[in-house]
Write a protein that holds these residues in place. Structure first.
Motif: not given
Length: 424
Positions: A345-369
């Motif tokens: 559920x938390x992924x569905x309001x953070x990383x998953x929408x970023x991935x849907x719009x092609x920016x999941x390698x930049x937004x939606x997670x806490x990791x280096x980069x």
């Protein structure tokens, strides 16, 4: 020398934008949205706008400003996958709305990036509730195409819009059927003709010839969709229409489809998963508000995600999408109450929408980069009584105030020095 700031005061202490520097959010329960999962007593280090370290043993640089999470939750910023933030200021005042243009001769070519207002009132009210990124949508005008959407961040800075022409939005629901001539066959025929016009651009528009469905300008705007470079977001709810959308993608490769709505998505969950079509849903939709959604269910999210569909959550975009994206955590929390695991559920309001719009390698997670979009909460972010106490966007702390908080403070702190008009 490290400067220590409590997360409870960081928004006030560092309200004004500053030169890029280093921040370390310490002593938090960090939700990474990566294989590392949730890390207790961890630190997130952000330097020059980007995350450079995450972990329980992460070193705090000597030049870092330390934000003490005091045991609270630390998460990526929330990503609202379907909103009209910055496009509408007062819904019933046409002069303040830039979401649609029913009288325009253009449709696909209309780009909401040209109407986005980074100083819009509702960006601040959503930012202080944890929304740091959003996909902003046009509304349909004179045909089934609404136009092109964009991606924004909610800092209020002049460069808040960070990607334009991110997708094209088309309405294939019963509303689209009405705009296309009165039936679903008319809407799908119009879409097929429009795609043919785009594929024939520019050749078929030589001389005096126009397209069968689109003018020259709209056909040019639809061409990236026809070539599979930009996703086509379809408003579809009924199970039969979802199956038609699946066939449409199969017949028009390399077209990329995203479904918005999917009220009856659980009925075709396996088919959507097999077709690798992501969906954006409101997990609180459970009433048959139209003949498109007779089978709406609070179990829609759980059944779709159990089937392996990539699911992002939205908050009733057709009703309050221009001001209440901030309710995303509440909607996600209700999805958990109806069978969705907390992490999903938390992924569905953070990383998953970023991935849907092609920016999941930049937004939606806490990791280096990843970008330094970090939110510190005073409790579980999916609990309705929890709230952010600090928000960083691109590594810069944001002021935790809005027009609403300023009005609250004006009237709650009445003193003898307060103007008489406010003391009556």
């Amino acid at each position: 020398m490290k400067q220590l700031i409590s997360a409870l005061t960081v928004g006030l202490t560092l309200a004004a934008p500053a030169a890029a520097q280093t921040y370390a959010v310490t002593n938090g329960r960090v939700v990474t949205n990566t294989e590392a999962g949730i890390i207790d007593n961890a630190t997130v280090v952000v330097r020059d706008g980007d995350i450079v370290a995450v972990g329980a043993g992460a070193d705090v640089p000597d030049d870092a400003t330390v934000i003490d999470a005091a045991g609270g939750w630390v998460t990526p910023g929330l990503f609202a996958g379907y909103t009209q933030l910055g496009l509408i200021e007062v819904g019933l005042e046409d002069s303040t709305t830039d979401d649609s243009a029913g009288d325009s001769p253009f449709s696909v070519a209309l780009d909401v990036a040209d109407g986005f207002n980074p100083a819009g009132t509702y960006l601040a009210t959503n930012r202080i509730e944890g929304i740091t990124r959003a996909a902003i949508y046009p509304s349909t005008g004179h045909n089934i195409f609404a136009g092109q959407g964009a991606l924004i961040e909610t800092s209020g800075n002049p460069d808040s819009l960070f990607q334009s022409a991110s997708f094209v939005f088309v309405d294939l629901s019963e509303r689209g059927a009405r705009r296309a001539g009165g039936s679903r066959p008319a809407a799908w025929a119009f879409l097929e003709a429009a795609l043919s016009d785009a594929r024939g651009y520019p050749g078929r528009f030589s001389g005096d010839h126009e397209g069968d469905a689109l003018n020259r300008y709209d056909a040019a705007a639809l061409l990236p969709v026809a070539r599979g470079r930009v996703p086509l977001v379809m408003a579809v709810n009924r199970a039969a229409d979802l199956r038609r959308a699946i066939r449409f993608q199969e017949d028009n490769a390399p077209l990329q489809i995203v479904i918005a709505g999917a009220s009856e998505g659980w009925m075709v969950a396996d088919e959507l998963a097999e077709a690798d079509i992501p969906v954006i849903i409101d997990p609180l939709e459970d009433l048959p508000s139209s003949f498109d959604s007779l089978a709406a269910s609070l179990q829609n999210a759980a059944r779709l995600q159990d089937a392996g569909v990539d699911v992002a959550y939205a908050t009733a975009p057709t009703a309050d999408g221009y001001f209440n994206a901030r309710l995303l955590p509440q909607h996600a929390g209700n999805a958990v109450a109806n069978g969705v695991p907390w992490n999903d559920a938390f992924r569905a309001i953070t990383l998953t929408p970023a991935e849907i719009y092609g920016v999941g390698d930049r937004y939606g997670a806490l990791a280096p980069g990843y970008a330094g979009d970090v939110v510190v909460w005073d409790g579980d972010p999916l609990e309705v009584m929890s709230a952010p106490v600090a928000v960083l966007i691109d590594g810069e702390p944001s002021a935790m105030e809005s027009r609403q908080t300023r009005l609250r403070d004006r009237y709650i702190n009445i003193t003898d020095d307060t103007p008489y008009a406010y003391r009556r």
